[in-house]
Design a protein around this motif. Structure first.
Motif, short mmCIF file in Angstrom:
data_model
loop_
_atom_site.label_atom_id
_atom_site.label_comp_id
_atom_site.label_asym_id
_atom_site.label_seq_id
_atom_site.Cartn_x
_atom_site.Cartn_y
_atom_site.Cartn_z
N VAL A 1 -0.90 8.33 9.40
CA VAL A 1 -2.27 8.13 9.89
C VAL A 1 -3.08 7.36 8.86
O VAL A 1 -3.78 6.38 9.19
N GLN A 2 -3.01 7.79 7.61
CA GLN A 2 -3.75 7.12 6.54
C GLN A 2 -3.36 5.65 6.44
O GLN A 2 -4.22 4.76 6.34
N ALA B 1 -10.10 8.47 0.19
CA ALA B 1 -9.44 7.35 0.86
C ALA B 1 -9.66 7.40 2.36
O ALA B 1 -9.95 6.39 3.01
N ALA B 2 -9.55 8.59 2.93
CA ALA B 2 -9.68 8.75 4.38
C ALA B 2 -11.06 8.34 4.86
O ALA B 2 -11.19 7.59 5.85
N THR C 1 -4.82 4.42 -0.38
CA THR C 1 -4.70 5.83 -0.76
C THR C 1 -4.19 5.95 -2.19
O THR C 1 -4.67 6.78 -2.97
N LEU C 2 -3.22 5.11 -2.57
CA LEU C 2 -2.72 5.13 -3.94
C LEU C 2 -3.81 4.72 -4.93
O LEU C 2 -3.90 5.28 -6.03
N GLU D 1 -14.23 -1.41 -0.99
CA GLU D 1 -13.56 -0.10 -0.91
C GLU D 1 -13.36 0.49 -2.30
O GLU D 1 -13.61 1.68 -2.53
N GLU D 2 -12.90 -0.32 -3.22
CA GLU D 2 -12.58 0.18 -4.56
C GLU D 2 -13.83 0.64 -5.30
O GLU D 2 -13.83 1.70 -5.94
#
Length: 455
Positions: free
Chosen positions: A20-21, A123-124, A306-307, A347-348
């Protein structure tokens, strides 16, 4: 835990939280290369719907890499504030997004909630937010850290000087450093990536930078970005380190490919708090980049975003001065073009900010990536709007040693004026003393004249 949804009459069923992620992530070439990305816009939308309805407790109970197999997971899980987590564990990811977007959810309120989040939760929520959402929430939060000087205060943006040279020629290094300072760059740090990763060369460069900083009374911090083991050996031999650097990643396997372990970082952090000449509270500096785990064959089936969030959760253990993501450095195999570069940078910054330390982004691209300086300037302006506290620039926007393109030293004053951000106050006063800036923070006729350091 619900792992399926119906969209446009079609049922989308996902195997687990990791799938999903991955499929909820915005399109990135690295996830496509790894075979993790959504196969269509519709599948991506379906994954976002499932992710938005997922409980935070479901995400915590299903970390991207199992607790017993990975020390990055253990660091992230063990530092969660359990009291705060109990308050929010039954929230959905959508609830978390809505809470942060509320006008009444101020920076301190969000910072408190963030102590109860794992990196996978961060992340989600990032994946269900628009670019404007990411900017809006990140702008609320001020994470402050101090080495020699302090960064992260509201309205302040610092910039790292990048005086890299292909052969570590000391005259070439200082020519670039003089130019950076003459353009008002360097309050985040004077940070050199050396070619030679030896104790002798690192010690030599640290002494040269430190002596220069002391001679000119420059209120900033120095860093020579050798491997952490090299820096520690130099520190033990008396080299004047202001802060300690290391590149890190989001899995134990990836960190081991960098020659890094948690025990090693713990020892360096403890030594640095006692021995770094800055005397600051925050003496660690980390660099990251989406795709590093994939390059090391250490992504373990987890998507890049996510990582990257996990990397920030890992960095948080060491209360860093700041963390810098080099967003387009690895190349189009991972971040393909300017669209992906812009999204990744926002995002980051958001995820690092929600990880509770000052977060920077090196707005950059490689020459084989379909992007340009205009694209970098677009992202830089958006990050400045988001209140990002740390940037990096180089002469003419070209790192001649690492061979990639970034913002130029000459761009920095323009970016500050357009965004209304200011330099670190004591650094600005130093620039005024040097007659590079006037009393209003504007360039004088001496600005950009590197020869003032030769007179």
């Amino acid at each position: 835990m619900k792992l399926k949804t119906v969209l446009f009459g079609k049922t989308y069923q996902f195997k687990n939280v990791n799938e999903v992620q991955a499929k909820a992530s915005e399109q990135k070439s690295g996830d496509q290369l790894a075979g993790l990305a959504a196969r269509s816009t519709e599948e991506r939308a379906a994954a976002k719907i499932v992710l938005a309805d997922m409980l935070l407790s479901d995400i915590r109970n299903n970390p991207a890499v199992p607790y017993e197999l990975d020390d990055v997971t253990r660091v992230i899980q063990d530092q969660v504030n359990e009291a705060v987590y109990r308050e929010i564990k039954n929230w959905t990811v959508g609830d978390l997004r809505d809470f942060m977007m509320l006008y009444s959810s101020t920076g301190p309120i969000i910072q408190r909630i963030a102590t109860g989040l794992t990196s996978e939760m961060i992340a989600a929520v990032t994946k269900i937010m628009s670019n404007m959402d990411l900017i809006y929430v990140a702008k609320k939060i001020d994470n402050v850290a101090t080495c020699v000087t302090t960064i992260g205060q509201r309205g302040i943006a610092a910039n790292r000087a990048l005086p890299n040279h292909q052969t570590d020629d000391i005259d070439g290094i200082f020519a670039e450093l003089y130019e950076a300072l003459a353009y008002g760059v360097g309050d985040a740090m004077l940070g050199l990536n050396p070619v030679q990763d030896t104790v002798e060369s690192t010690s030599f460069l640290l002494h040269k930078l430190y002596d220069f900083r002391m001679k000119w009374e420059i209120p900033t911090q120095n860093c020579v970005l050798s491997h952490i083991t090299t820096q520690i050996a130099a520190l033990r031999k008396g080299a004047p380190l202001d802060m300690i650097f290391q590149s890190i990643a989001g899995t134990q396997k990836a960190n081991e490919s960098f020659g890094v372990t948690t025990a090693m970082l713990d020892d360096a952090y403890d030594l640095g708090k006692r021995e770094c000449v800055s005397g600051g509270k925050n003496i660690m500096y980390f660099e990251t980049g989406e795709g590093s785990e994939l390059s090391a064959d250490a992504h373990l089936g987890v998507d890049m975003l996510t990582l990257e969030a996990r990397t920030y959760g890992y960095a948080r253990r060491y209360d860093p001065f700041y963390v810098m993501s080099v967003v387009g450095f690895i190349g189009p195999e991972y971040i393909y073009d300017s669209v992906q570069q812009l999204r990744a940078g926002l995002e980051e910054h958001f995820m690092g900010t929600l990880s509770l330390f000052p977060m920077g982004v090196d707005v950059c691209y490689t020459n084989h990536m379909p992007a340009s300086q205009n694209d970098s300037e677009n992202l830089a302006l958006l990050l400045a709007h988001a209140g990002m506290p740390a940037f990096v620039t180089a002469p003419m926007g070209d790192d001649i040693m690492l061979n990639y393109q970034l913002l130029g030293n000459h761009d920095w004053q323009t970016l500050l004026e357009l965004s209304g951000l200011k330099r670190v106050p004591e650094f600005e006063k130093w620039l005024q003393k040097m007659e590079i800036l006037d009393e209003y923070g504007m360039f004088t006729a001496k600005a950009g004249d590197a020869s003032i350091f030769l007179k």
